[in-house]
Design a protein around this motif. Structure first.
Motif, short mmCIF file in Angstrom:
data_model
loop_
_atom_site.label_atom_id
_atom_site.label_comp_id
_atom_site.label_asym_id
_atom_site.label_seq_id
_atom_site.Cartn_x
_atom_site.Cartn_y
_atom_site.Cartn_z
N VAL A 206 49.97 -23.41 20.30
CA VAL A 206 50.12 -24.80 20.72
C VAL A 206 49.77 -25.70 19.55
CG1 VAL A 206 49.20 -26.62 22.22
CG2 VAL A 206 49.69 -24.35 23.16
N VAL A 207 50.65 -26.64 19.24
CA VAL A 207 50.44 -27.57 18.13
C VAL A 207 49.54 -28.72 18.61
CG1 VAL A 207 51.56 -29.07 16.43
CG2 VAL A 207 52.70 -26.96 17.19
N THR A 208 48.57 -29.09 17.78
CA THR A 208 47.64 -30.15 18.15
C THR A 208 47.72 -31.32 17.17
OG1 THR A 208 45.76 -29.31 16.85
CG2 THR A 208 46.05 -28.43 19.08
N THR A 209 47.20 -32.45 17.62
CA THR A 209 47.16 -33.67 16.81
C THR A 209 45.85 -34.40 17.11
OG1 THR A 209 48.44 -35.63 16.18
CG2 THR A 209 48.31 -35.13 18.54
N ALA A 210 45.67 -35.57 16.49
CA ALA A 210 44.49 -36.38 16.78
C ALA A 210 44.53 -36.82 18.24
CB ALA A 210 44.45 -37.59 15.85
N ALA A 211 43.36 -36.90 18.87
CA ALA A 211 43.29 -37.31 20.27
C ALA A 211 43.49 -38.81 20.40
CB ALA A 211 41.94 -36.92 20.86
N ASN A 212 44.10 -39.21 21.51
CA ASN A 212 44.18 -40.64 21.82
C ASN A 212 42.83 -41.09 22.39
OD1 ASN A 212 44.11 -40.01 24.60
ND2 ASN A 212 46.33 -40.01 24.77
N PRO A 213 42.62 -42.40 22.61
CA PRO A 213 41.32 -42.88 23.08
C PRO A 213 40.87 -42.29 24.41
CG PRO A 213 42.57 -44.70 22.17
CD PRO A 213 43.51 -43.52 22.22
N LEU A 214 41.81 -41.90 25.27
CA LEU A 214 41.43 -41.29 26.55
C LEU A 214 40.86 -39.90 26.35
CD1 LEU A 214 41.41 -41.24 29.67
CD2 LEU A 214 43.78 -40.40 29.56
N VAL A 215 41.59 -39.05 25.63
CA VAL A 215 41.18 -37.65 25.48
C VAL A 215 39.99 -37.51 24.55
CG1 VAL A 215 41.95 -35.35 24.79
CG2 VAL A 215 43.55 -36.90 25.93
N GLU A 216 39.89 -38.36 23.54
CA GLU A 216 38.81 -38.19 22.56
C GLU A 216 37.43 -38.36 23.17
OE1 GLU A 216 38.32 -42.61 20.49
OE2 GLU A 216 39.21 -40.96 19.35
N GLN A 217 37.35 -39.00 24.33
CA GLN A 217 36.06 -39.12 25.02
C GLN A 217 35.51 -37.76 25.45
OE1 GLN A 217 36.00 -42.34 28.13
NE2 GLN A 217 38.19 -42.42 27.64
N TYR A 218 36.41 -36.78 25.61
CA TYR A 218 36.03 -35.50 26.17
C TYR A 218 36.18 -34.34 25.18
CZ TYR A 218 36.63 -38.40 30.30
OH TYR A 218 36.54 -39.42 31.21
N HIS A 219 36.62 -34.62 23.96
CA HIS A 219 36.83 -33.55 22.99
C HIS A 219 35.93 -33.79 21.78
CE1 HIS A 219 38.64 -30.68 20.29
NE2 HIS A 219 39.43 -30.24 21.26
#
Length: 210
Positions: free
Chosen positions: A146-159
């Motif tokens: 699975v290819v990943t990228t920088a998290a958006n503001p929603l997901v970055e709260q949990y990663h």
């Protein structure tokens, strides 16, 4: 890292969402998928038709052979279930697959930090993936990452590392990601932009019903 997703798949929905001509029923795995699991993926066959197949999650490049550090395919695959969009065109484990063997991985949600993330207007969407076919003697594996990228503001709260999978939604993005004539990462750069958080849902695992 993306290390868990849900794939509640139905053949009719797959055919409609991904414009498939392949109609035969596959033994779709259901429920949560983890590295080492078999997952449903879509790629182009030699006739450039979209084909559905099962791939093992954790990419094993064609050149891999057992070594003292990685004595089994599974020991290597634990390092390659994700691939960073920033470097997939140059890392030895991923660069050939990026140029020649890109795939769509259909999902209904992915998981980070105790929460499931989906899309507001689409029950079914795709994660950008790469796939490989490996063989050594009589042993053969077809695998993916699975290819990943920088998290958006929603997901970055949990990663903790502020990463998220590359989300593809809509025929234009599906077709471009699968296009075998596109081998330059620059022509796909906009697909790696973190998906817009206002178009996503976020549900705590504790609020879901098994």
């Amino acid at each position: 890292m993306c290390h868990r997703f849900q794939a509640k798949l139905r053949l009719k929905a797959l055919v409609e969402e991904f414009a498939l001509t392949q109609q035969e029923t596959l033994p779709f795995p259901t429920g949560d998928r983890f590295p080492g699991s078999d997952v449903v993926a879509i790629h182009l066959d030699p006739d450039r038709e979209r084909q559905v197949k099962l791939l093992n999650w954790g990419l094993l490049p064609r050149w891999w052979k057992p070594s003292a550090k990685f004595h089994s395919p599974q020991s290597f695959q634990r390092m390659t279930f994700n691939s960073r969009s920033e470097t997939i065109h140059e890392k030895p484990s991923f660069r050939d697959a990026f140029k020649q063997r890109r795939a769509l991985i259909p999902v209904t949600a992915f998981y980070e930090g105790g929460h499931f993330f989906g899309l507001k207007d689409h029950e079914l969407f795709a994660l950008a993936g790469l796939w490989e076919s490996w063989q050594l003697g009589e042993d053969k594996l077809e695998t993916c990452t699975v290819v990943t990228t920088a998290a958006n503001p929603l997901v970055e709260q949990y990663h903790p590392r502020k990463r998220m999978p590359v989300i593809l939604s809509g025929e234009e993005s599906y077709a471009r990601w699968l296009d075998p004539d596109v081998k330059d990462r620059g022509r796909l750069e906009d697909l790696f932009i973190p998906f817009e958080e206002q178009l996503m849902t976020c549900v705590a695992e504790s609020d879901t019903v098994a």
